[in-house]
Design a protein around this motif. Sequence first.
Motif, mmCIF file in Angstrom:
data_model
loop_
_atom_site.group_PDB
_atom_site.id
_atom_site.type_symbol
_atom_site.label_atom_id
_atom_site.label_comp_id
_atom_site.label_asym_id
_atom_site.label_seq_id
_atom_site.Cartn_x
_atom_site.Cartn_y
_atom_site.Cartn_z
ATOM 1 N N UNK A 174 0.834 -1.204 0.000
ATOM 2 C CA UNK A 174 0.000 0.000 0.000
ATOM 3 C C UNK A 174 0.868 1.254 0.000
ATOM 4 N N UNK A 175 1.918 1.249 0.817
ATOM 5 C CA UNK A 175 2.805 2.416 0.882
ATOM 6 C C UNK A 175 3.488 2.652 -0.455
ATOM 7 N N UNK A 176 3.905 1.573 -1.116
ATOM 8 C CA UNK A 176 4.544 1.711 -2.421
ATOM 9 C C UNK A 176 3.563 2.263 -3.449
ATOM 10 N N UNK A 177 2.347 1.706 -3.454
ATOM 11 C CA UNK A 177 1.352 2.134 -4.427
ATOM 12 C C UNK A 177 0.955 3.589 -4.226
ATOM 13 N N UNK A 178 0.910 4.025 -2.957
ATOM 14 C CA UNK A 178 0.444 5.380 -2.666
ATOM 15 C C UNK A 178 1.601 6.342 -2.411
ATOM 16 N N UNK A 179 2.847 5.847 -2.601
ATOM 17 C CA UNK A 179 4.043 6.677 -2.365
ATOM 18 C C UNK A 179 3.975 7.339 -0.985
ATOM 19 N N UNK A 180 3.687 6.501 0.001
ATOM 20 C CA UNK A 180 3.514 6.976 1.378
ATOM 21 C C UNK A 180 4.394 6.149 2.314
ATOM 22 N N UNK A 181 4.546 6.609 3.522
ATOM 23 C CA UNK A 181 5.285 5.881 4.555
ATOM 24 C C UNK A 181 4.320 5.538 5.686
ATOM 25 N N UNK A 182 3.383 4.634 5.385
ATOM 26 C CA UNK A 182 2.344 4.318 6.363
ATOM 27 C C UNK A 182 2.892 3.489 7.522
ATOM 28 N N UNK A 183 2.509 3.882 8.721
ATOM 29 C CA UNK A 183 2.803 3.129 9.937
ATOM 30 C C UNK A 183 1.476 2.729 10.558
ATOM 31 N N UNK A 184 1.345 1.458 10.889
ATOM 32 C CA UNK A 184 0.099 0.902 11.429
ATOM 33 C C UNK A 184 -0.173 1.457 12.820
ATOM 34 N N UNK A 185 -1.405 1.950 13.018
ATOM 35 C CA UNK A 185 -1.807 2.452 14.335
ATOM 36 C C UNK A 185 -3.076 1.775 14.839
ATOM 37 N N UNK A 186 -3.483 0.674 14.191
ATOM 38 C CA UNK A 186 -4.596 -0.101 14.726
ATOM 39 C C UNK A 186 -5.860 -0.004 13.896
ATOM 40 N N UNK A 187 -6.850 -0.795 14.326
ATOM 41 C CA UNK A 187 -8.141 -0.864 13.640
ATOM 42 C C UNK A 187 -9.264 -0.810 14.664
ATOM 43 N N UNK A 188 -10.300 -0.059 14.336
ATOM 44 C CA UNK A 188 -11.485 0.002 15.188
ATOM 45 C C UNK A 188 -12.671 -0.482 14.364
#
Length: 696
Positions: free
Chosen positions: A122-136
């Motif tokens: 997902x980070x590669x596709x969106x050119x982002x540096x996503x860090x997981x912070x959980x799911x609600x």
Amino acid sequence: MAMMAALALAAAAGGIGGARVDDPYIWLEDPYAPKALAWVEAENARTLAILEKDPGYQSLFDDALNIAEATDRVPAPSLVGGQVTNFWQDAGHVRGIWRTTSVAGYAQPVIAWQTVLDLDALSTAEKANWVWKGAQCEPIKEQRCLLSLSDGGEDATTQREFDLTTGQFVPEGFVLPKSKQGNAWEDADTLLVTRDWGPGTMTKSGYPFVVKRLKRGQPLTAAVEVFRGTEDDVGAGARVLVDATGNKAVLFGRDVDFFNNEQSILTPRGIVRLDMPKKVHIFGMLDGQIVLLTNEDWAGTPIKAGSLVSFDAKAAMGGKPVPTLIFAPNARQSVDSDSVDLTKSRVLATINDNVRGRIMAFGRSGTGWTGTRLPLPDNAATYLVSTDRTSDVAYLNATSFLLPSTIFQADAAAGTATSLKVSPARFDASGLVSEQFEAISKDGTRVPYFIVHRAGPAPKGGWPTILDAYGGFEVSNTPSYRGITGKLWLERGGAYVLANIRGGGEFGPAWHEAALNINRQRAYDDFAAVGEDLVKRGFTSKPRLGITGGSNGGLLMGVELTQRPDLWSAVNINVPLLDMIRISKIAAGASWQGEYGDVAADPAVRAFWDKVSPYQQLNATSKLPMPYIFTTTKDDRVGPGHARKFAARMKELGLPYLYYENTEGGHGSGANLKQTARTNALQMVYFKRQLMESAQ
């Protein structure tokens, strides 16, 4: 005009009447200012040239990374919608994957996981540096979830609706742009959202205080306000409680400060304020009963501070909850507020008994509650890992300094717990022992601590020892397995100590409140007393005694560095608070006035911190051991400014120090496993140099 300008400058620099008004390093408080980042780059280069070039660094890094990326780690289970989910990182999944299996599948020796989200892809596709912070997840079907994704580890997140059954983001689903924010599912198509709605909706602490109702398909601009706090609060929010029998309660809370909150409940006639204690932790609902921990006496009832209680949600809609006692701890016990959860028919709670964990299952019959202790190992720390409101399945963890984490599957109703998965040992524990002792603090208070060391008498000069503590915010420090510390320190001949100083929650609210506000010196005296006791017992000596702490524990380290430099030879200061005069002006610092007091409004608080705040205590005559100061650029909770300014002041005064700032990671050690391994290796190289080599 000249006088007004002078007053404004003095206030900006730390106030009038303090120990030192001028502050030439305020520019370092801006995390991303080019000048500040250039300063960071130069400091990092200097420190890395010392620590990364040390002959022992690569071995320590390799060991830390091998542990962090080990594929035989026990995956932590999280029950969602009757299935087990897990977020996993390793060498092939740097940012991580979210995956699922069944309860039966998790019990198998080899788990057949199904990946539902690949954060690296997902980070590669969106050119982002996503860090997981959980799911609600929506609490009824638990199929649609709001995923919280952070840019580089910040507390601020972007939230996006995800379908667990399809493994896809929901087309035209809920999307909440980046903000410090919270939400609750009122129903499958309605969110109660608190976030930055624009000017006048964020508190002075930097958190949202306006709750709006957002319907599926609506733009954010169409959301309707339903509740608000004030800009002087820490924040406000909503939560929805649902139990297995279909009962539902919608609560709205104002966090007046970090510990005091006002609770209201949604009723057919509107939102009604609940007449109840302000220091509470609410955990959920079972059989129509809202379950909570009260940290103050419940006025007009026999309920005492520290008790686990419940009240009927429907009856409380009149505004006056009637509490029923579930469990009341004794003077050496506490209910762990981070380890209470509910199943279909039981309340599970970790009870700390002289800093050793016990998990109790409480069931309700008629109008009362009875408890059963679950069969877990003695002399261990115990935690709730996950529960399921639709069944009595629960996952528990038992661990100690020398016992790797063991996951148990429990049947809360039957009172059984079966060992399911045991984490492999990460270090050689043969010949090591763990013991508990007590030190006597300056005012006579007994302060317990644990020490892990080689069996038998200490060598001449004692063991190289790392003393660790936190001492704040009612956080309990318990004896858990620390694979990195074991491999990088204990195996190499060091000893490790964990101190249970006041300010923590090990013995309930009174233990915490004893070191609040202007009484905080008690926590610092407790810590020094443990250090002195270690030397007195011959476990170690000043040349071989080092200390470590992060966040509030980083403040503890700064105080101990400046107050007791005679007692330590190494001080590891992590993501710290250090300028307590300007704390309310840096990142989310204003939110912690319930813990530290209000420097701006209370002269007694100002007077205390003028004498104690580490940044203000540095001076040219100080003779200090060389500290290692660590922070992260993306720490939007404490902020890197504290650590930067402290290091800059030390440099100005010609005092020795090492400084390293990770450009990612948020309020922690890193945004991914390699960054975390590097952080651990750098810190252990520092301790090795200070306590094992310099002490020779």
